[in-house]
Design a protein around this motif. Structure first.
Motif, PDB file in Angstrom:
ATOM      1  N   GLN A  92       0.956  -1.228   0.161  1.00  0.00           N
ATOM      2  CA  GLN A  92       0.032   0.153  -0.015  1.00  0.00           C
ATOM      3  C   GLN A  92       0.872   1.362   0.166  1.00  0.00           C
ATOM      4  N   SER A  93       0.250   2.426  -0.610  1.00  0.00           N
ATOM      5  CA  SER A  93       0.965   3.489  -0.550  1.00  0.00           C
ATOM      6  C   SER A  93       0.607   4.598   0.344  1.00  0.00           C
ATOM      7  N   ASN A  94      -0.348   4.202   1.185  1.00  0.00           N
ATOM      8  CA  ASN A  94      -0.953   5.533   2.018  1.00  0.00           C
ATOM      9  C   ASN A  94      -1.323   6.719   1.267  1.00  0.00           C
ATOM     10  N   TYR A  95      -1.829   6.572   0.046  1.00  0.00           N
ATOM     11  CA  TYR A  95      -2.016   7.834  -0.854  1.00  0.00           C
ATOM     12  C   TYR A  95      -0.862   8.798  -0.848  1.00  0.00           C
ATOM     13  N   ASP A  96       0.130   8.222  -0.730  1.00  0.00           N
ATOM     14  CA  ASP A  96       1.410   8.955  -1.016  1.00  0.00           C
ATOM     15  C   ASP A  96       2.326   8.646  -2.184  1.00  0.00           C
ATOM     16  N   PRO A  97       2.316   9.717  -3.280  1.00  0.00           N
ATOM     17  CA  PRO A  97       3.050   9.326  -4.419  1.00  0.00           C
ATOM     18  C   PRO A  97       4.573   8.953  -4.082  1.00  0.00           C
ATOM     19  N   ALA A  98       5.040   9.546  -2.925  1.00  0.00           N
ATOM     20  CA  ALA A  98       6.552   9.335  -2.630  1.00  0.00           C
ATOM     21  C   ALA A  98       6.711   8.069  -2.189  1.00  0.00           C
ATOM     22  N   GLN A  99       5.463   7.129  -1.734  1.00  0.00           N
ATOM     23  CA  GLN A  99       5.711   5.806  -1.174  1.00  0.00           C
ATOM     24  C   GLN A  99       5.779   4.836  -2.323  1.00  0.00           C
ATOM     25  N   LEU A 117      -1.779  -2.336 -10.400  1.00  0.00           N
ATOM     26  CA  LEU A 117      -1.450  -1.002  -9.612  1.00  0.00           C
ATOM     27  C   LEU A 117      -2.555  -0.112  -9.698  1.00  0.00           C
ATOM     28  N   THR A 118      -3.035   0.451  -8.516  1.00  0.00           N
ATOM     29  CA  THR A 118      -3.620   1.793  -8.399  1.00  0.00           C
ATOM     30  C   THR A 118      -2.760   2.873  -7.868  1.00  0.00           C
ATOM     31  N   VAL A 119      -2.414   3.804  -8.529  1.00  0.00           N
ATOM     32  CA  VAL A 119      -1.568   4.704  -8.210  1.00  0.00           C
ATOM     33  C   VAL A 119      -2.065   6.143  -8.036  1.00  0.00           C
ATOM     34  N   CYS A 120      -1.283   7.052  -7.265  1.00  0.00           N
ATOM     35  CA  CYS A 120      -2.067   8.257  -7.177  1.00  0.00           C
ATOM     36  C   CYS A 120      -2.455   9.074  -8.302  1.00  0.00           C
ATOM     37  N   ASP A 121      -1.210   9.018  -9.408  1.00  0.00           N
ATOM     38  CA  ASP A 121      -1.649   9.890 -10.717  1.00  0.00           C
ATOM     39  C   ASP A 121      -0.722   9.087 -11.551  1.00  0.00           C
ATOM     40  N   PRO A 122      -1.099   8.255 -12.496  1.00  0.00           N
ATOM     41  CA  PRO A 122      -0.210   7.651 -13.547  1.00  0.00           C
ATOM     42  C   PRO A 122       0.537   8.372 -14.338  1.00  0.00           C
ATOM     43  N   LEU A 174     -21.015  22.505  -2.466  1.00  0.00           N
ATOM     44  CA  LEU A 174     -19.693  22.337  -2.291  1.00  0.00           C
ATOM     45  C   LEU A 174     -19.008  21.011  -2.490  1.00  0.00           C
ATOM     46  N   PHE A 175     -17.616  20.990  -2.819  1.00  0.00           N
ATOM     47  CA  PHE A 175     -17.133  19.763  -3.293  1.00  0.00           C
ATOM     48  C   PHE A 175     -16.090  19.398  -2.253  1.00  0.00           C
ATOM     49  N   ILE A 176     -16.019  18.553  -1.433  1.00  0.00           N
ATOM     50  CA  ILE A 176     -15.165  18.261  -0.598  1.00  0.00           C
ATOM     51  C   ILE A 176     -14.224  16.883  -0.980  1.00  0.00           C
ATOM     52  N   SER A 177     -12.782  16.934  -0.751  1.00  0.00           N
ATOM     53  CA  SER A 177     -12.021  15.633  -1.531  1.00  0.00           C
ATOM     54  C   SER A 177     -10.975  15.625  -0.653  1.00  0.00           C
ATOM     55  N   GLY A 178     -10.299  14.364  -0.771  1.00  0.00           N
ATOM     56  CA  GLY A 178      -8.924  14.120  -0.304  1.00  0.00           C
ATOM     57  C   GLY A 178      -7.996  15.029  -1.166  1.00  0.00           C
ATOM     58  N   HIS A 179      -6.889  15.059  -0.874  1.00  0.00           N
ATOM     59  CA  HIS A 179      -5.817  15.767  -1.729  1.00  0.00           C
ATOM     60  C   HIS A 179      -5.817  15.243  -3.216  1.00  0.00           C
ATOM     61  N   PHE A 180      -6.108  16.142  -4.297  1.00  0.00           N
ATOM     62  CA  PHE A 180      -5.989  15.723  -5.474  1.00  0.00           C
ATOM     63  C   PHE A 180      -4.754  15.015  -5.927  1.00  0.00           C
ATOM     64  N   ALA A 181      -3.661  15.372  -5.419  1.00  0.00           N
ATOM     65  CA  ALA A 181      -2.261  14.729  -5.779  1.00  0.00           C
ATOM     66  C   ALA A 181      -2.186  13.542  -5.260  1.00  0.00           C
ATOM     67  N   ALA A 182      -3.104  12.946  -4.468  1.00  0.00           N
ATOM     68  CA  ALA A 182      -3.118  11.733  -4.118  1.00  0.00           C
ATOM     69  C   ALA A 182      -4.209  10.743  -4.810  1.00  0.00           C
ATOM     70  N   SER A 183      -4.982  11.349  -5.568  1.00  0.00           N
ATOM     71  CA  SER A 183      -6.211  10.421  -6.239  1.00  0.00           C
ATOM     72  C   SER A 183      -6.372  11.301  -7.643  1.00  0.00           C
ATOM     73  N   ASP A 184      -5.989  10.667  -8.515  1.00  0.00           N
ATOM     74  CA  ASP A 184      -6.829  11.236 -10.151  1.00  0.00           C
ATOM     75  C   ASP A 184      -8.003  10.825 -10.187  1.00  0.00           C
ATOM     76  N   ARG A 185      -8.635   9.952  -9.313  1.00  0.00           N
ATOM     77  CA  ARG A 185     -10.056   9.588  -9.512  1.00  0.00           C
ATOM     78  C   ARG A 185     -10.693  10.622  -8.713  1.00  0.00           C
ATOM     79  N   ALA A 186     -10.387  11.243  -7.518  1.00  0.00           N
ATOM     80  CA  ALA A 186     -10.846  12.350  -6.911  1.00  0.00           C
ATOM     81  C   ALA A 186     -10.840  13.594  -8.016  1.00  0.00           C
ATOM     82  N   LYS A 187      -9.957  13.771  -8.410  1.00  0.00           N
ATOM     83  CA  LYS A 187      -9.759  15.066  -9.376  1.00  0.00           C
ATOM     84  C   LYS A 187     -10.675  14.889 -10.642  1.00  0.00           C
ATOM     85  N   LEU A 188     -10.812  13.693 -11.235  1.00  0.00           N
ATOM     86  CA  LEU A 188     -11.708  13.737 -12.357  1.00  0.00           C
ATOM     87  C   LEU A 188     -13.135  13.843 -11.747  1.00  0.00           C
TER      88      LEU A 188
END
Length: 327
Positions: A92-99, A117-122, A174-188
């Motif tokens: 697991q990456s813990n939603y962290d691209p660096a990991q 692989l499910t990555v933060c941003d492919p 209002l749209f509330i999200s996790g950090h977009f850098a951690a999930s391209d799914r949330a950003k889309l």
């Protein structure tokens, strides 16, 4: 038991070339990769890494093992792998691209048959910058290098959920999200919200980004609610939506009388709340099984990579109030 020499003979190449293909440690043409993998599959050669139970393994990277979305995908991957004689290795990456690079490296150390692989941003993931075995992206859109992917249309899902709220008379959403850098799914999903709001002639409210791994039971929305005065809140996933509902209730607000709430994923927990959650159901189990089947077909039968789009479904619950209906 077949040998590497037999694989090389059937593929029409040298033993060294066959070894490079199967161990992924040197340059080989795509055509030769397909020939060697097909020969290995036909001969039943399994020279790669094995787990302690003697089975070949599939490596799986997910952002979090505690999110029910990924638990559903993992369960389906394991079932499909088991019936194909494979085990599953999990990181697991813990939603962290660096990991992500270290997590993928730990999987590769065990020489898996392939990776899911499910990555933060492919497009930005450093984990996808090196040579990898057959790889399928799960939940992410395909890239120019990694064209095998199983995903849903998150942009359209965000647009459709927003349109549902607009049809219910909501304008301040209002749209509330996790950090977009951690999930391209949330950003889309957020971009779909923006598209629907603009198409309806409404001004999107400033989004609130929080950590996906923060303690949702301590979420405080009093400032953003006072500032934005929304009639509805869209959360980028259901776990966050449930956290939003808890935060609003701690403020003494009623759902949906005071503020409506909606999310994405369709996890079962959303049906167990005081008012059921309006959400976009995404068949994560189906996606996991499809990703495993695609990966095994690519790895063992030299099948070409494919992009599979899985449909979603709006599930209307009691968490959204129809403002067009006079109370």
């Amino acid at each position: 038991m077949s040998t590497l020499q037999q694989v090389a003979f059937r593929a029409g190449c040298s033993v060294a070339t066959a070894s490079r293909v199967l161990n992924r440690n040197g340059p080989v043409s795509d055509e030769m990769v397909r020939r060697v993998r097909r020969a290995a599959a036909e001969l039943g050669y399994r020279g790669g890494g094995r787990t302690g139970n003697g089975r070949p393994a599939i490596g799986v990277l997910i952002p979090s093992v505690t999110n029910p979305v990924f638990a559903a995908s993992l369960s389906s991957i394991q079932n499909r792998a088991f019936h194909a004689g494979h085990s599953v290795l999990i990181a697991q990456s813990n939603y962290d691209p660096a990991q992500e690079p270290d997590a993928v490296a730990s999987l590769l150390h065990q020489q898996p048959t392939g990776l899911i692989l499910t990555v933060c941003d492919p497009e930005r993931s450093m984990a996808l910058s090196s040579a990898l075995p057959p790889t399928v992206l799960l939940g992410n859109l395909p890239t120019s290098r990694f064209t095998a992917a199983v995903a849903t249309d998150n942009f359209a899902a965000g647009r459709d959920l927003t349109n549902h709220l607009l049809c219910k008379g909501h304008r301040r959403i209002l749209f509330i999200s996790g950090h977009f850098a951690a999930s391209d799914r949330a950003k889309l999903r957020y971009l779909g919200y923006i598209r629907a709001m603009e198409a309806a002639g409404q001004r999107p409210l400033d989004t609130l980004e929080i950590s996906f791994v923060s303690s949702l039971e301590q979420l405080d929305l009093s400032d953003v609610v006072a500032r934005s005065n929304p009639t509805a809140i869209i959360a980028s996933n259901d776990l966050l939506a449930l956290g939003v509902m808890g935060a609003l209730r701690r403020q003494g607000l009623s759902i949906p009388r005071d503020i409506s709430v909606a999310g994405f994923d369709g996890i079962s927990l959303g049906l167990l709340t005081e008012v059921s959650l309006t959400t976009v159901e995404i068949p994560d189990g189906t996606m996991g099984a499809a990703a495993a089947s695609l990966l095994l077909d690519m790895a063992e039968n030299a099948a070409p990579p494919r992009h599979l789009t899985v449909p979603y479904r709006l599930r209307v619950g009691g968490s959204v109030r129809d403002l067009a209906v006079q109370s």
